[in-house]
Scaffold this motif. Structure first.
Motif, PDB file in Angstrom:
ATOM      1  N   PHE A  68     -10.562  15.452  48.100  1.00 27.29           N
ATOM      2  CA  PHE A  68     -10.808  16.357  46.988  1.00 27.29           C
ATOM      3  C   PHE A  68     -10.746  17.770  47.505  1.00 27.29           C
ATOM      4  CE2 PHE A  68     -14.625  14.881  48.995  1.00 27.29           C
ATOM      5  CZ  PHE A  68     -15.400  16.009  49.175  1.00 27.29           C
ATOM      6  N   GLU A  69     -10.409  18.688  46.610  1.00 24.05           N
ATOM      7  CA  GLU A  69     -10.216  20.082  46.989  1.00 24.05           C
ATOM      8  C   GLU A  69     -10.973  20.986  46.022  1.00 24.05           C
ATOM      9  OE1 GLU A  69      -8.639  21.099  49.661  1.00 24.05           O
ATOM     10  OE2 GLU A  69      -7.963  19.089  50.241  1.00 24.05           O
ATOM     11  N   PRO A  70     -11.346  22.186  46.469  1.00 29.19           N
ATOM     12  CA  PRO A  70     -11.945  23.152  45.544  1.00 29.19           C
ATOM     13  C   PRO A  70     -10.985  23.458  44.401  1.00 29.19           C
ATOM     14  CG  PRO A  70     -12.188  23.884  47.827  1.00 29.19           C
ATOM     15  CD  PRO A  70     -11.254  22.708  47.847  1.00 29.19           C
ATOM     16  N   ASN A  71     -11.547  23.728  43.241  1.00 32.00           N
ATOM     17  CA  ASN A  71     -10.729  24.065  42.081  1.00 32.00           C
ATOM     18  C   ASN A  71     -10.886  25.555  41.743  1.00 32.00           C
ATOM     19  OD1 ASN A  71     -13.024  24.391  40.150  1.00 32.00           O
ATOM     20  ND2 ASN A  71     -13.290  22.201  40.505  1.00 32.00           N
ATOM     21  N   ALA A  72     -10.283  25.944  40.648  1.00 33.59           N
ATOM     22  CA  ALA A  72     -10.266  27.373  40.291  1.00 33.59           C
ATOM     23  C   ALA A  72     -11.656  27.933  40.027  1.00 33.59           C
ATOM     24  CB  ALA A  72      -9.371  27.575  39.068  1.00 33.59           C
ATOM     25  N   ALA A  73     -12.578  27.095  39.578  1.00 33.67           N
ATOM     26  CA  ALA A  73     -13.953  27.567  39.356  1.00 33.67           C
ATOM     27  C   ALA A  73     -14.639  27.881  40.681  1.00 33.67           C
ATOM     28  CB  ALA A  73     -14.744  26.521  38.576  1.00 33.67           C
ATOM     29  N   HIS A  74     -14.490  26.983  41.665  1.00 39.17           N
ATOM     30  CA  HIS A  74     -15.033  27.265  42.992  1.00 39.17           C
ATOM     31  C   HIS A  74     -14.453  28.562  43.547  1.00 39.17           C
ATOM     32  CE1 HIS A  74     -15.404  22.725  42.999  1.00 39.17           C
ATOM     33  NE2 HIS A  74     -16.619  23.077  43.365  1.00 39.17           N
ATOM     34  N   GLU A  75     -13.152  28.711  43.424  1.00 36.92           N
ATOM     35  CA  GLU A  75     -12.479  29.880  43.988  1.00 36.92           C
ATOM     36  C   GLU A  75     -12.912  31.169  43.293  1.00 36.92           C
ATOM     37  OE1 GLU A  75      -8.486  28.620  43.490  1.00 36.92           O
ATOM     38  OE2 GLU A  75      -8.545  27.241  45.212  1.00 36.92           O
ATOM     39  N   ALA A  76     -13.159  31.096  41.987  1.00 37.00           N
ATOM     40  CA  ALA A  76     -13.606  32.284  41.258  1.00 37.00           C
ATOM     41  C   ALA A  76     -14.987  32.726  41.734  1.00 37.00           C
ATOM     42  CB  ALA A  76     -13.621  32.005  39.758  1.00 37.00           C
ATOM     43  N   LEU A  77     -15.881  31.768  41.975  1.00 38.68           N
ATOM     44  CA  LEU A  77     -17.212  32.123  42.476  1.00 38.68           C
ATOM     45  C   LEU A  77     -17.128  32.712  43.875  1.00 38.68           C
ATOM     46  CD1 LEU A  77     -19.150  29.035  41.113  1.00 38.68           C
ATOM     47  CD2 LEU A  77     -19.521  31.408  40.427  1.00 38.68           C
ATOM     48  N   ALA A  78     -16.232  32.168  44.697  1.00 37.11           N
ATOM     49  CA  ALA A  78     -16.030  32.747  46.033  1.00 37.11           C
ATOM     50  C   ALA A  78     -15.462  34.155  45.933  1.00 37.11           C
ATOM     51  CB  ALA A  78     -15.100  31.847  46.847  1.00 37.11           C
ATOM     52  N   ASP A  79     -14.568  34.377  44.979  1.00 38.17           N
ATOM     53  CA  ASP A  79     -14.005  35.719  44.779  1.00 38.17           C
ATOM     54  C   ASP A  79     -15.081  36.713  44.361  1.00 38.17           C
ATOM     55  OD1 ASP A  79     -11.494  34.785  45.448  1.00 38.17           O
ATOM     56  OD2 ASP A  79     -10.798  34.594  43.371  1.00 38.17           O
ATOM     57  N   LEU A  80     -15.977  36.280  43.463  1.00 39.12           N
ATOM     58  CA  LEU A  80     -17.070  37.159  43.038  1.00 39.12           C
ATOM     59  C   LEU A  80     -17.959  37.519  44.230  1.00 39.12           C
ATOM     60  CD1 LEU A  80     -18.187  35.583  39.634  1.00 39.12           C
ATOM     61  CD2 LEU A  80     -17.188  37.858  39.968  1.00 39.12           C
ATOM     62  N   GLU A  81     -18.262  36.542  45.070  1.00 41.52           N
ATOM     63  CA  GLU A  81     -19.084  36.820  46.234  1.00 41.52           C
ATOM     64  C   GLU A  81     -18.384  37.774  47.190  1.00 41.52           C
ATOM     65  OE1 GLU A  81     -21.476  33.613  48.206  1.00 41.52           O
ATOM     66  OE2 GLU A  81     -20.115  34.047  49.886  1.00 41.52           O
ATOM     67  N   ALA A  82     -17.105  37.533  47.441  1.00 45.52           N
ATOM     68  CA  ALA A  82     -16.354  38.378  48.367  1.00 45.52           C
ATOM     69  C   ALA A  82     -16.261  39.817  47.874  1.00 45.52           C
ATOM     70  CB  ALA A  82     -14.957  37.800  48.581  1.00 45.52           C
ATOM     71  N   ALA A  83     -16.237  39.982  46.540  1.00 48.39           N
ATOM     72  CA  ALA A  83     -16.138  41.322  45.960  1.00 48.39           C
ATOM     73  C   ALA A  83     -17.497  42.002  45.827  1.00 48.39           C
ATOM     74  CB  ALA A  83     -15.464  41.241  44.591  1.00 48.39           C
ATOM     75  N   GLY A  84     -18.565  41.310  46.238  1.00 46.34           N
ATOM     76  CA  GLY A  84     -19.896  41.900  46.170  1.00 46.34           C
ATOM     77  C   GLY A  84     -20.576  41.763  44.828  1.00 46.34           C
ATOM     78  N   HIS A  85     -20.101  40.832  43.996  1.00 50.46           N
ATOM     79  CA  HIS A  85     -20.672  40.669  42.656  1.00 50.46           C
ATOM     80  C   HIS A  85     -21.347  39.314  42.464  1.00 50.46           C
ATOM     81  CE1 HIS A  85     -19.121  44.436  41.139  1.00 50.46           C
ATOM     82  NE2 HIS A  85     -17.924  44.138  41.602  1.00 50.46           N
ATOM     83  N   LEU A  86     -21.662  38.636  43.561  1.00 51.90           N
ATOM     84  CA  LEU A  86     -22.468  37.413  43.497  1.00 51.90           C
ATOM     85  C   LEU A  86     -23.355  37.406  44.730  1.00 51.90           C
ATOM     86  CD1 LEU A  86     -23.157  34.761  42.075  1.00 51.90           C
ATOM     87  CD2 LEU A  86     -21.355  33.646  43.426  1.00 51.90           C
ATOM     88  N   ASP A  87     -24.677  37.522  44.485  1.00 56.15           N
ATOM     89  CA  ASP A  87     -25.617  37.678  45.590  1.00 56.15           C
ATOM     90  C   ASP A  87     -26.237  36.374  46.055  1.00 56.15           C
ATOM     91  OD1 ASP A  87     -25.806  40.758  45.744  1.00 56.15           O
ATOM     92  OD2 ASP A  87     -26.044  40.311  43.610  1.00 56.15           O
ATOM     93  N   GLY A  88     -26.139  35.338  45.243  1.00 56.02           N
ATOM     94  CA  GLY A  88     -26.686  34.040  45.644  1.00 56.02           C
ATOM     95  C   GLY A  88     -26.152  32.948  44.755  1.00 56.02           C
ATOM     96  N   LEU A  89     -25.849  31.803  45.381  1.00 52.66           N
ATOM     97  CA  LEU A  89     -25.300  30.660  44.657  1.00 52.66           C
ATOM     98  C   LEU A  89     -26.155  29.440  44.942  1.00 52.66           C
ATOM     99  CD1 LEU A  89     -23.070  29.148  43.062  1.00 52.66           C
ATOM    100  CD2 LEU A  89     -21.810  28.949  45.218  1.00 52.66           C
ATOM    101  N   VAL A  90     -26.668  28.838  43.882  1.00 59.15           N
ATOM    102  CA  VAL A  90     -27.445  27.603  43.977  1.00 59.15           C
ATOM    103  C   VAL A  90     -26.581  26.482  43.411  1.00 59.15           C
ATOM    104  CG1 VAL A  90     -29.570  26.428  43.310  1.00 59.15           C
ATOM    105  CG2 VAL A  90     -29.561  28.926  43.593  1.00 59.15           C
ATOM    106  N   THR A  91     -26.501  25.355  44.109  1.00 59.41           N
ATOM    107  CA  THR A  91     -25.714  24.251  43.572  1.00 59.41           C
ATOM    108  C   THR A  91     -26.508  22.958  43.573  1.00 59.41           C
ATOM    109  OG1 THR A  91     -23.612  23.038  43.708  1.00 59.41           O
ATOM    110  CG2 THR A  91     -24.638  23.704  45.819  1.00 59.41           C
TER     111      THR A  91
END
Length: 253
Positions: free
Chosen positions: A79-102
């Motif tokens: 299984f591979e990450p999908n576009a939702a996973h990648e979008a959350l990673a993009d938000l974090e990389a851009a400084g717009h996601l400070d914490g992720l709970v899963t």
């Protein structure tokens, strides 16, 4: 989901000092991983009691035999990450996601690029020793089980290995739970993604955030128990909403 709603939600995220997110099974199902509690979920095929901590302690051989079957049904050939996973990673990389709970245990957020998600149910891609608490990658251990080492034991101390997940009958890890609760109290914007928001204590996290004044953004195909409290309630595919939202946030920076 309209372009204006996406733009408005993106503006709230962009202007927030602290942004947090909670992800549930609906993020993983888009990668082909079955969920657990739906009408066609895993618990319609397996007895949850077979994965209770009591059974692990009393019958580790039987537990591990069933665990391997469950893992193969869940994850199949890969299984591979999908576009939702990648979008959350993009938000974090851009400084717009400070914490992720899963709530998910598949490790896909790390593979997508999120550096340190708070895994409140553990990680099924690891195993932990019940003796020395050493953690290691699960795949080699799964292979040992398939080859007949049931239950698998720690190569350092000889004690039985356990999937590094929260089994039925176990409490959530306190450090992770406290971190998740602290994040929800501090958040100015809170994303609840792919979760029905019915399983506690995870369901309380976005409720706490909203009660403390955070902008609550829900992305889920079906209504949730908090939909009536959400500032934005996107009832659509997470792989469509999150990339659009991340793009709008980053482009508006």
């Amino acid at each position: 989901m309209t372009r204006q709603e996406i733009a408005d939600a993106a503006a709230e995220i962009r202007e927030a000092d602290t942004v947090a997110a909670l992800t549930g099974a609906g993020v993983s199902t888009a990668s082909g991983i079955p969920d657990f509690r739906s009408e066609d979920g895993i618990w319609t095929e397996y007895d949850p009691n077979d994965f209770h901590v009591r059974r692990f302690r009393a019958d580790p051989e039987g537990f591990w035999t069933d665990r391997i079957e469950l893992v193969e049904d869940l994850f199949g050939e890969g299984f591979e990450p999908n576009a939702a996973h990648e979008a959350l990673a993009d938000l974090e990389a851009a400084g717009h996601l400070d914490g992720l709970v899963t709530q998910n245990v598949d490790g896909l957020h790390q593979r997508a690029g999120n550096e340190d998600p708070i895994e409140i149910h553990g990680n099924g891609q690891r195993v932990a020793c019940t003796g020395c608490n050493r953690r290691q990658d699960a795949d080699p251990v799964f292979e040992r089980v398939r080859e007949g080492e049931v239950p698998p034991t720690c190569e350092q101390c000889g004690e039985v290995l356990k999937p590094d997940v929260v089994l039925f009958g176990e409490e959530l890890p306190q450090h992770e739970l406290l971190s998740a609760q602290s994040l929800s109290k501090d958040a100015d914007a809170y994303l609840a993604v792919g979760s029905s928001l019915t399983v506690e204590p995870a369901a309380s996290l976005p409720r706490t955030a909203a009660s403390n004044g955070a902008t609550l953004i829900i992305v889920n195909l079906d209504p949730t128990d908090l939909s009536d409290r959400a500032d934005f309630d996107f009832r659509a595919d997470v792989t469509e909403v999150l990339p659009a939202l991340a793009e709008a946030v980053v482009d508006g920076t």
